[in-house]
Design a protein around this motif. Structure first.
Motif, PDB file in Angstrom:
ATOM      1  N   THR A  90       0.831  -1.206   0.000  1.00  0.00           N
ATOM      2  CA  THR A  90       0.000   0.000   0.000  1.00  0.00           C
ATOM      3  C   THR A  90       0.862   1.251   0.000  1.00  0.00           C
ATOM      4  O   THR A  90       0.567   2.225  -0.695  1.00  0.00           O
ATOM      5  CB  THR A  90      -0.935  -0.008   1.231  1.00  0.00           C
ATOM      6  N   PHE A  92       3.814   1.522  -1.298  1.00  0.00           N
ATOM      7  CA  PHE A  92       4.367   1.667  -2.648  1.00  0.00           C
ATOM      8  C   PHE A  92       3.321   2.214  -3.627  1.00  0.00           C
ATOM      9  O   PHE A  92       3.644   3.024  -4.486  1.00  0.00           O
ATOM     10  CB  PHE A  92       4.910   0.334  -3.155  1.00  0.00           C
ATOM     11  N   VAL A  93       2.092   1.778  -3.495  1.00  0.00           N
ATOM     12  CA  VAL A  93       1.036   2.274  -4.383  1.00  0.00           C
ATOM     13  C   VAL A  93       0.807   3.755  -4.142  1.00  0.00           C
ATOM     14  O   VAL A  93       0.697   4.548  -5.084  1.00  0.00           O
ATOM     15  CB  VAL A  93      -0.271   1.461  -4.180  1.00  0.00           C
ATOM     16  N   GLY A  95       2.918   5.882  -2.927  1.00  0.00           N
ATOM     17  CA  GLY A  95       4.086   6.592  -3.440  1.00  0.00           C
ATOM     18  C   GLY A  95       4.048   6.735  -4.951  1.00  0.00           C
ATOM     19  O   GLY A  95       4.386   7.782  -5.496  1.00  0.00           O
ATOM     20  N   SER A  96       3.632   5.697  -5.642  1.00  0.00           N
ATOM     21  CA  SER A  96       3.542   5.757  -7.110  1.00  0.00           C
ATOM     22  C   SER A  96       2.477   6.738  -7.555  1.00  0.00           C
ATOM     23  O   SER A  96       2.678   7.491  -8.517  1.00  0.00           O
ATOM     24  CB  SER A  96       3.222   4.366  -7.664  1.00  0.00           C
ATOM     25  N   LEU A  97       1.336   6.731  -6.879  1.00  0.00           N
ATOM     26  CA  LEU A  97       0.263   7.676  -7.230  1.00  0.00           C
ATOM     27  C   LEU A  97       0.718   9.111  -6.981  1.00  0.00           C
ATOM     28  O   LEU A  97       0.431  10.009  -7.785  1.00  0.00           O
ATOM     29  CB  LEU A  97      -0.998   7.365  -6.432  1.00  0.00           C
ATOM     30  N   TRP A  98       1.415   9.347  -5.885  1.00  0.00           N
ATOM     31  CA  TRP A  98       1.900  10.690  -5.584  1.00  0.00           C
ATOM     32  C   TRP A  98       2.919  11.132  -6.631  1.00  0.00           C
ATOM     33  O   TRP A  98       2.890  12.274  -7.089  1.00  0.00           O
ATOM     34  CB  TRP A  98       2.518  10.698  -4.188  1.00  0.00           C
ATOM     35  N   ASP A  99       3.798  10.240  -7.045  1.00  0.00           N
ATOM     36  CA  ASP A  99       4.782  10.555  -8.070  1.00  0.00           C
ATOM     37  C   ASP A  99       4.095  10.891  -9.386  1.00  0.00           C
ATOM     38  O   ASP A  99       4.453  11.851 -10.068  1.00  0.00           O
ATOM     39  CB  ASP A  99       5.738   9.374  -8.233  1.00  0.00           C
ATOM     40  N   ALA A 100       3.078  10.118  -9.747  1.00  0.00           N
ATOM     41  CA  ALA A 100       2.343  10.385 -10.977  1.00  0.00           C
ATOM     42  C   ALA A 100       1.623  11.735 -10.890  1.00  0.00           C
ATOM     43  O   ALA A 100       1.566  12.482 -11.861  1.00  0.00           O
ATOM     44  CB  ALA A 100       1.347   9.253 -11.256  1.00  0.00           C
ATOM     45  N   ARG A 103       4.093  14.527 -11.418  1.00  0.00           N
ATOM     46  CA  ARG A 103       4.514  14.637 -12.817  1.00  0.00           C
ATOM     47  C   ARG A 103       3.413  15.283 -13.679  1.00  0.00           C
ATOM     48  O   ARG A 103       3.694  15.913 -14.674  1.00  0.00           O
ATOM     49  CB  ARG A 103       4.853  13.270 -13.374  1.00  0.00           C
TER      50      ARG A 103
END
Length: 105
Positions: A90, A92-93, A95-100, A103
């Motif tokens: 969770t 990691f998910v 973190g990935s959503l925040w990174d997206a 961007r």
């Protein structure tokens, strides 16, 4: 090179005139047992001490072995399984959503 054990004063002054013990055996067989808790002072004579050929060693008793902690009976409970199986993915998910999201801005 030789290995002479000296007292602290002789170590600090690089004085090899009155060694406590000469550990030199030659051909790489110089072995010094460090089995007593105390400070050891070693140097090399013939002027090599002035070039840095000396070492002081402080020998301590080893610490006691760690004691085994009691087993936690809750370690196999559903809550610990939940935290180990779902929390890290969770994170990691998110973190990935925040990174997206960053961007996208």
């Amino acid at each position: 090179m030789d290995i002479l054990e000296v007292n602290k004063t002789d170590y600090e002054l690089c004085n090899s005139e009155h060694p406590l013990h000469n550990w030199t055996r030659g051909a790489g067989r110089d072995v010094v047992p460090l089995n007593v808790t105390r400070d050891y002072y070693f140097l090399s004579s013939k002027g090599f001490c002035y070039g840095g050929m000396k070492i002081a060693v402080h020998v301590e008793n080893p610490p006691p072995p760690p004691t085994a902690s009691p087993l936690n009976e809750k370690s196999g409970s559903p809550s610990s399984i939940f935290t180990s199986q779902y929390v890290l993915p969770t994170v990691f998910v998110i973190g990935s959503l925040w990174d997206a999201f960053l961007r996208f801005l």
